[in-house]
Scaffold this motif. Structure first.
Motif, PDB file in Angstrom:
ATOM      1  N   ARG A   1      27.248  31.217  65.948  1.00 19.55           N
ATOM      2  CA  ARG A   1      28.659  31.449  65.650  1.00 19.55           C
ATOM      3  C   ARG A   1      29.514  30.419  66.364  1.00 19.55           C
ATOM      4  NH1 ARG A   1      27.467  33.150  61.794  1.00 19.55           N
ATOM      5  NH2 ARG A   1      27.447  35.252  60.957  1.00 19.55           N
ATOM      6  N   ALA A   2      30.262  29.628  65.578  1.00 20.49           N
ATOM      7  CA  ALA A   2      31.124  28.604  66.170  1.00 20.49           C
ATOM      8  C   ALA A   2      32.333  29.257  66.826  1.00 20.49           C
ATOM      9  CB  ALA A   2      31.570  27.624  65.102  1.00 20.49           C
ATOM     10  N   GLU A   3      32.825  28.597  67.867  1.00 26.93           N
ATOM     11  CA  GLU A   3      33.950  29.163  68.598  1.00 26.93           C
ATOM     12  C   GLU A   3      35.252  29.005  67.815  1.00 26.93           C
ATOM     13  OE1 GLU A   3      34.511  29.320  73.342  1.00 26.93           O
ATOM     14  OE2 GLU A   3      34.551  27.366  72.406  1.00 26.93           O
ATOM     15  N   GLN A   4      35.365  27.878  67.143  1.00 31.57           N
ATOM     16  CA  GLN A   4      36.579  27.668  66.341  1.00 31.57           C
ATOM     17  C   GLN A   4      36.183  27.157  64.956  1.00 31.57           C
ATOM     18  OE1 GLN A   4      39.014  24.433  67.678  1.00 31.57           O
ATOM     19  NE2 GLN A   4      37.319  23.374  68.661  1.00 31.57           N
TER      20      GLN A   4
ATOM     21  N   ALA B   1      20.863  34.913  74.432  1.00 36.90           N
ATOM     22  CA  ALA B   1      22.209  34.516  74.042  1.00 36.90           C
ATOM     23  C   ALA B   1      22.546  33.257  74.827  1.00 36.90           C
ATOM     24  CB  ALA B   1      23.210  35.619  74.374  1.00 36.90           C
ATOM     25  N   SER B   2      23.037  32.235  74.127  1.00 32.36           N
ATOM     26  CA  SER B   2      23.393  30.990  74.811  1.00 32.36           C
ATOM     27  C   SER B   2      24.756  30.516  74.328  1.00 32.36           C
ATOM     28  CB  SER B   2      22.410  29.865  74.483  1.00 32.36           C
ATOM     29  OG  SER B   2      21.100  30.316  74.527  1.00 32.36           O
ATOM     30  N   TYR B   3      25.444  29.849  75.218  1.00 30.13           N
ATOM     31  CA  TYR B   3      26.667  29.187  74.816  1.00 30.13           C
ATOM     32  C   TYR B   3      26.356  27.700  74.656  1.00 30.13           C
ATOM     33  CZ  TYR B   3      31.365  27.471  74.514  1.00 30.13           C
ATOM     34  OH  TYR B   3      32.495  26.846  74.057  1.00 30.13           O
ATOM     35  N   LEU B   4      26.698  27.132  73.507  1.00 27.51           N
ATOM     36  CA  LEU B   4      26.408  25.727  73.229  1.00 27.51           C
ATOM     37  C   LEU B   4      27.697  24.926  73.367  1.00 27.51           C
ATOM     38  CD1 LEU B   4      24.343  26.142  69.894  1.00 27.51           C
ATOM     39  CD2 LEU B   4      23.491  26.260  72.241  1.00 27.51           C
ATOM     40  N   GLU B   5      27.686  23.972  74.262  1.00 27.23           N
ATOM     41  CA  GLU B   5      28.858  23.117  74.395  1.00 27.23           C
ATOM     42  C   GLU B   5      28.479  21.683  74.034  1.00 27.23           C
ATOM     43  OE1 GLU B   5      31.773  23.808  77.498  1.00 27.23           O
ATOM     44  OE2 GLU B   5      31.774  21.647  77.857  1.00 27.23           O
ATOM     45  N   TYR B   6      28.955  21.261  72.854  1.00 31.36           N
ATOM     46  CA  TYR B   6      28.681  19.906  72.379  1.00 31.36           C
ATOM     47  C   TYR B   6      29.822  18.989  72.783  1.00 31.36           C
ATOM     48  CZ  TYR B   6      24.939  21.556  69.288  1.00 31.36           C
ATOM     49  OH  TYR B   6      23.782  22.073  68.789  1.00 31.36           O
ATOM     50  N   LYS B   7      29.567  17.691  72.736  1.00 30.89           N
ATOM     51  CA  LYS B   7      30.635  16.730  72.949  1.00 30.89           C
ATOM     52  C   LYS B   7      31.640  16.869  71.804  1.00 30.89           C
ATOM     53  CE  LYS B   7      31.156  12.077  74.627  1.00 30.89           C
ATOM     54  NZ  LYS B   7      30.599  10.711  74.572  1.00 30.89           N
ATOM     55  N   ASP B   8      31.110  17.145  70.614  1.00 26.36           N
ATOM     56  CA  ASP B   8      31.942  17.437  69.443  1.00 26.36           C
ATOM     57  C   ASP B   8      32.314  18.921  69.488  1.00 26.36           C
ATOM     58  OD1 ASP B   8      33.005  17.826  66.918  1.00 26.36           O
ATOM     59  OD2 ASP B   8      31.025  17.952  65.973  1.00 26.36           O
ATOM     60  N   GLY B   9      33.567  19.172  69.906  1.00 27.24           N
ATOM     61  CA  GLY B   9      34.003  20.549  70.163  1.00 27.24           C
ATOM     62  C   GLY B   9      33.851  21.489  68.974  1.00 27.24           C
ATOM     63  N   GLN B  10      33.849  20.919  67.784  1.00 26.86           N
ATOM     64  CA  GLN B  10      33.748  21.723  66.576  1.00 26.86           C
ATOM     65  C   GLN B  10      32.419  22.491  66.499  1.00 26.86           C
ATOM     66  OE1 GLN B  10      34.730  20.850  61.915  1.00 26.86           O
ATOM     67  NE2 GLN B  10      33.590  19.330  63.033  1.00 26.86           N
ATOM     68  N   ARG B  11      31.393  21.941  67.148  1.00 27.83           N
ATOM     69  CA  ARG B  11      30.068  22.559  67.103  1.00 27.83           C
ATOM     70  C   ARG B  11      29.883  23.618  68.197  1.00 27.83           C
ATOM     71  NH1 ARG B  11      28.689  17.790  64.334  1.00 27.83           N
ATOM     72  NH2 ARG B  11      26.828  18.044  63.049  1.00 27.83           N
ATOM     73  N   ASP B  12      30.815  23.681  69.136  1.00 31.28           N
ATOM     74  CA  ASP B  12      30.686  24.641  70.242  1.00 31.28           C
ATOM     75  C   ASP B  12      30.592  26.065  69.703  1.00 31.28           C
ATOM     76  OD1 ASP B  12      31.000  22.474  71.835  1.00 31.28           O
ATOM     77  OD2 ASP B  12      32.952  23.049  72.673  1.00 31.28           O
ATOM     78  N   GLY B  13      29.829  26.868  70.416  1.00 31.72           N
ATOM     79  CA  GLY B  13      29.752  28.255  69.986  1.00 31.72           C
ATOM     80  C   GLY B  13      28.583  28.978  70.634  1.00 31.72           C
ATOM     81  N   TRP B  14      28.279  30.128  70.049  1.00 28.40           N
ATOM     82  CA  TRP B  14      27.234  30.971  70.601  1.00 28.40           C
ATOM     83  C   TRP B  14      25.997  30.957  69.720  1.00 28.40           C
ATOM     84  CZ3 TRP B  14      27.504  33.227  75.329  1.00 28.40           C
ATOM     85  CH2 TRP B  14      28.755  33.195  75.953  1.00 28.40           C
ATOM     86  N   PHE B  15      24.853  31.032  70.370  1.00 28.78           N
ATOM     87  CA  PHE B  15      23.596  31.079  69.640  1.00 28.78           C
ATOM     88  C   PHE B  15      22.815  32.298  70.143  1.00 28.78           C
ATOM     89  CE2 PHE B  15      19.122  30.008  68.980  1.00 28.78           C
ATOM     90  CZ  PHE B  15      19.151  29.585  67.648  1.00 28.78           C
TER      91      PHE B  15
END
Ligand SMILES: [Cu+2]
Lengths: 235, 297
Positions: free
Chosen positions: B161-164, B120-134
């Motif tokens: 799964r995207a956060e928002q 399980a990973s949390y992905l934090e992109y510069k583009d917040g829309q892509r943030d989420g869990w993998f």
């Protein structure tokens, strides 16, 4: 051949103890043509087809008259250091017991499938309680079931006269008693049969005898330990 | 005080149920890589295709425990940092955990093995829309077929799964299409082979069949939108771009060369061609090249 009177008397006296059986039942009769004072070193050198010195070649001298020599009930050691067997090739005389101390701070699981000795030392650290005794001459390939890259060899010699070549491809069998010997060599990568490497040597004086081999070897490919990469594809 | 997700590394020993009395050892996998992707948006149309190069850094410290002679357990904390050369919004920091159990069926190098893993990973992109869990779960097995040849393969399920979710109101109201373009799920079947040429060089082949959703980016395109089941604005690839989610079957072929520098380090070069077939004649292809220095201990 000169046989001194003293030697005959000495030999007669020692005959009763020289005929023995070792643990595995091999007849051990010492009938070497005998002059206790005459012995010489055998200096062996081994290179490959490119004249590069070959390390870890076992050189074995067997008395030509078929004499069987009393086996020493020796102890030997093959260490595990940095997830490798040290030494890579260990030569021992038949009947020798070998201890396998694990000098790493992780556990190993040493095994052999070889005909000359099948054994398994399940997952352990430190020094296993019981050493392993090698009663049949031949080559024993060592592995570790945890670390696939760990490979080592024990050469169990029927003769007590053997040595293993160093990085310069040189080995010395010390104090070979007077007489004729068939001398052969073995190496983990040997392309031909061990028997086909046989040469003869006659120890007649105390001057060192010399033998040289040019061996044809298979490529030295050992199980890989380094990581293998792959692709990261994010969807 | 906000604690760094990496603090979980210090909790790892207590997560190892077998750490007492069975000893655990440290392990470390790290990598530095340069990766070129000639179709970063997974686009179908020429006008949408963008290529970029990324610098990629991976660092996974963990614990390894040999439960028995046949079974081992590994847990690691995974840090991944990706820096794109051009499309900066795709710069990524990934922080996660991986756990696996490996079992060997028998004694010796050629004994088959199986491995079950989950991450399980949390992905934090510069583009917040892509943030989420993998999330990923896999079961794989392998065997050494000959002294220089090994094969392995298995099944892997991936879920993102995207956060928002930022939907486009007009699409929701008119067509009922939501903004979950970055929520994807996929099933993967793979088979790989490694041939050891000598003590330094190994040749690695791989094939993956992936069935599932992909996220791609396009300019406004009615045909594509019709085939999509989720659409969101995607400014990462420029103005007027839209990310869409679509079902596709992907064939991924890879060939790689791995040069062992020593027992712990290797230099790897991998080429991947992948081809995705989606709705009707909508298809995508990527060529990827990755050059990677790996260090494992
Ligand atoms: Cu081991």
């Amino acid at each position: 051949m000169k046989i001194s009177v003293t030697a005959i008397i000495w030999y007669a006296l020692s005959c009763s103890t020289a005929i023995k059986r070792n643990a595995s039942g091999y007849a051990l009769l010492l009938v070497l043509p005998w002059s206790p004072t005459l012995a010489a070193d055998l200096r062996a050198s081994v290179v490959d087809g490119f004249a590069t010195p070959v390390a870890d070649a076992v050189v074995i001298a067997v008395p030509e008259n078929g004499a069987v020599i009393e086996a020493k009930q020796d102890m030997a050691t093959v260490d595990q250091i940095d997830q490798q067997f040290v030494p890579y090739v260990k030569a021992i005389a038949v009947g020798t017991s070998v201890s396998f101390p694990n000098k790493d701070d992780i556990r190993h699981h040493v095994y052999s499938f070889s005909k000359a000795k099948r054994f398994e030392l399940p997952l352990y650290s430190g020094v296993p309680a019981d050493p392993v005794t090698f009663e049949i001459p031949g080559v024993v390939t060592l592995g570790c079931n945890i670390h696939d890259w760990m490979v080592g060899y024990i050469y169990v010699s029927e003769s007590p006269w053997f040595a293993v070549t160093d990085a310069e491809g040189a080995a010395v069998i010390k104090g070979l008693p007077e007489g004729k010997y068939r001398v052969r060599t073995w190496h983990p990568l040997l392309k031909v049969s061990e028997e086909s490497t046989e040469q003869s040597v006659d120890i007649e004086t105390t001057l060192p005898a010399e033998l040289h081999w040019v061996l044809s070897l298979k490529p030295d490919i050992r199980p890989r330990r380094a990581p293998i990469g792959g692709m990261k594809v994010y969807h | 005080m906000k604690r760094s997700p990496l603090a979980i590394i210090w909790l790892l020993p207590s997560l190892l149920p077998f750490s007492q009395p069975v000893s655990a050892e440290w392990l470390l996998d790290s990598s530095i890589a340069l990766q070129i992707n000639d179709n970063l948006p997974n686009a179908s149309l020429d006008q949408d295709i963008k290529s970029d190069t990324a610098f990629d850094f991976g660092f996974s410290p963990g614990f390894y425990s040999q439960i028995s002679g046949a079974t081992s357990l590994a847990v690691s904390a995974d840090l991944g940092i990706t820096r794109q050369f051009d499309y900066k919004d795709l710069d990524l920091i990934a922080i996660g955990l991986t756990g696996s159990v490996r079992h060997k069926f028998g004694l010796g190098n050629s004994a088959p093995w199986a491995r079950i893993a989950g991450s399980a990973s949390y992905l934090e992109y510069k583009d917040g829309q892509r943030d989420g869990w993998f999330y990923a779960a896999s079961i794989e097995g392998g065997k050494q077929l000959a002294e220089q040849l090994s094969i392995w393969g298995g099944y892997r399920f991936e879920l993102r799964r995207a956060e928002q979710i930022i939907s486009i109101p007009a699409l929701v109201s008119n067509f009922g299409i939501g903004g979950e373009a970055f929520d994807t799920a996929a099933h993967n079947l793979d088979i790989n082979a490694a041939y050891q040429i000598n003590n330094q060089l190994s040749l690695v082949f791989g094939y993956v069949f992936r069935a599932g959703e992909i996220t791609a980016t396009t300019l406004r395109n009615a045909e594509i939108f019709e085939a999509s089941d989720a659409i969101a604005k995607d400014l990462a690839f420029g103005p007027d771009r839209f990310a869409y989610r679509i079902e596709a079957d992907t064939n991924r072929y890879s060939i790689g060369l791995s040069l062992a520098c020593n027992n712990h380090m290797s230099l790897n070069a991998t080429y991947v061609y992948q081809d995705s077939d989606a709705y009707e004649d909508l298809s995508y292809s990527n060529n990827l090249v990755r050059v990677e220095l790996l260090y494992s201990y």
